[in-house]
Design a protein around this motif. Structure first.
Motif, short mmCIF file in Angstrom:
data_model
loop_
_atom_site.label_atom_id
_atom_site.label_comp_id
_atom_site.label_asym_id
_atom_site.label_seq_id
_atom_site.Cartn_x
_atom_site.Cartn_y
_atom_site.Cartn_z
N SER A 68 0.85 -1.02 -0.04
CA SER A 68 0.09 -0.06 -0.10
C SER A 68 0.93 1.19 -0.01
O SER A 68 0.48 2.13 -0.73
N GLY A 71 2.02 1.73 -3.49
CA GLY A 71 1.02 2.27 -4.16
C GLY A 71 0.69 3.46 -4.06
O GLY A 71 0.30 4.21 -5.05
N LYS A 261 -2.94 -9.20 -9.01
CA LYS A 261 -2.61 -9.05 -7.46
C LYS A 261 -2.96 -10.32 -6.65
O LYS A 261 -2.46 -10.57 -5.60
N TYR A 383 -4.14 1.56 -11.12
CA TYR A 383 -3.38 1.03 -10.43
C TYR A 383 -3.60 1.32 -8.89
O TYR A 383 -2.87 1.07 -8.05
N ASP A 386 -2.91 -1.11 -6.05
CA ASP A 386 -1.59 -1.30 -5.31
C ASP A 386 -1.63 -0.74 -3.88
O ASP A 386 -1.26 -1.12 -3.03
#
Length: 439
Positions: A68, A71, A261, A383, A386
């Motif tokens: 995270s 991301g 993922k 994305y 992420d």
């Protein structure tokens, strides 16, 4: 006169051969760099998830939090990275990104604390996205030209799959070979020492690829593209964002990326539900990667003969079916064949959608001059998994041990498969592409 004509013909043939050779070298380097740069942030944790959690003393949620952090940094990097990709040589951007990413691996090999790991993953969000991502996607579109976008991105992701599978197999070998005792009788210190060799090998490999890119990647066309890129690309992207196809692309990429993922937990599923030991669980995480090159290359070639959006629709249908099998929880430790078959189904759907979601940029009428910026803006939404996917998966897996936690994860994938399917059907309609599979 005949001699002069033959000489001119020979010169033309020589130039064509040299061009093909440069094109081959370029796509090979894009493939190598496109996968190697993600070995440290993603691939090792995907293949060795049970081992990774143990040697770094992490819970599933904490590992998800590291992704995270990556991301969050990546979201901002996508925006500015796209502008950078429209302004500088991909060769320099890609090689610099590889060298800096490898440097992070040196620090990872010291097995730092959780807080230091957050810094490392944030740092990788800069090196792998701000400097790398937009440059790689734009260079691939330039390589594919106007008629071979499916082939270009199919080759890229399929080639990356081959690289990932080979690296995964080599890494499993290095890890098992470096253990002084059997995996079941080795202690934590021994496993850390063995895994350190895997990390250092990965860092060395990334550095070598960075050097090859710096020395051999052909950037003549890239410089030309950079010079013609408008300084007003951010203003132009506002016009692009008015197109419905762009917003549908965001949903398509986001949904497909949730599927990708989910591949992070294949080895953990093998360990938690099928009761494989860490070595065999790692092999499951590695072996499923071999499906990626087969599917991506095949789908890419078929897409150029029909259209890419149709195959993305099929990819989401397959992903939805495979995710539903895991979501209902019918697989147990005595159903190895069904487990492998279901894993293959999910992987096929995931890689089919993933291989082509950049190939349909051309169907969405996105100008090549602002390709890097467009990739950056679309990636901000595309994305976001992420940021949220890994922590959510970690929460389910930590709080609902065994099969139940995995059922919740795959239920999430069912939902996003539906979102992706609906968005891809609408995209095909507004881009005037009929759903056809005539080959």
């Amino acid at each position: 006169m005949l001699y002069i004509a033959n000489k001119k013909t020979s010169l033309i043939i020589f130039k064509i051969l040299m061009r093909k050779k440069r094109d081959l070298v370029t796509i090979i380097l894009l493939i190598l760099s496109g996968e190697c740069i993600y070995i440290l942030p993603y691939v090792l944790a995907r293949i060795f998830r049970p081992t990774f959690l143990e040697v770094f003393n992490l819970s599933n949620f904490e590992l998800g939090s590291l992704f995270s952090v990556y991301g969050i940094v990546a979201i901002f990097s996508y925006i500015f990275g796209g502008v950078i990709a429209d302004s500088f040589s991909p060769r320099k951007l890609i090689s610099t990104a590889l060298f800096l990413t490898a440097l992070g691996g040196v620090f990872l090999a010291t097995f730092p604390s959780y807080n230091i790991l957050k810094i490392i993953y944030g740092y990788w969000g800069i090196t792998t996205v701000l400097l790398f991502w937009g440059a790689m996607i734009k260079a691939t579109r330039l390589w594919g030209g106007s008629n071979s976008q499916g082939r270009a991105y199919g080759y890229l992701d399929g080639g990356r799959g081959i690289v990932a599978a080979l690296i995964g197999s080599i890494s499993v070998f290095i890890f098992s070979f470096s253990l002084t005792n059997d995996i079941n009788s080795s202690n934590l210190i021994e496993r850390q020492e063995a895994f350190k060799y895997v990390i250092l090998f990965s860092s060395f490999l990334i550095s070598i690829v960075g050097l090859l890119v710096l020395l051999f990647m052909n950037t003549k066309e890239d410089f030309k593209s950079a010079n013609h890129s408008s300084i007003n690309s951010i203003k132009k992207i506002k016009e692009v964002l008015k197109l419905k196809s762009v917003w549908l692309l965001m949903i398509i990429i986001m949904s497909a990326y949730v599927g990708y993922k989910t591949t992070d937990i294949y080895s953990l599923y093998a360990s938690d539900v099928m009761f494989f030991d860490q070595i065999n669980a790692s092999k499951v995480g590695s072996l499923q990667l071999y499906l990626r090159p087969i599917i991506c290359v095949l789908i890419g070639l078929l897409a150029d003969r029909t259209n890419s959006s149709s195959w993305i629709i099929i990819g989401f249908i397959i992903m939805l079916f495979g995710a539903s099998i895991f979501a209902v929880g019918i697989i147990n430790s005595e159903m190895n064949f069904i487990f492998i078959l279901s894993l293959i189904i999910v992987a096929v759907g995931t890689y089919a959608a993933r291989a082509l979601y950049y190939a349909i940029f051309q169907e969405g009428n996105i100008p090549i001059g602002i390709m890097g910026t467009a990739v950056g803006i679309i990636s901000v939404v595309g994305y976001t998994p992420d940021i949220f996917a890994s922590p959510v998966m970690g929460y389910f897996l930590d709080n609902y041990p065994g099969n139940l936690g995995h059922q919740y994860v795959f239920s999430m994938l069912v939902v996003f498969s539906l979102f992706g399917l609906i968005a891809s059907i609408k995209f095909a309609k507004i881009s005037n592409k009929t759903f056809k599979l005539i080959v």
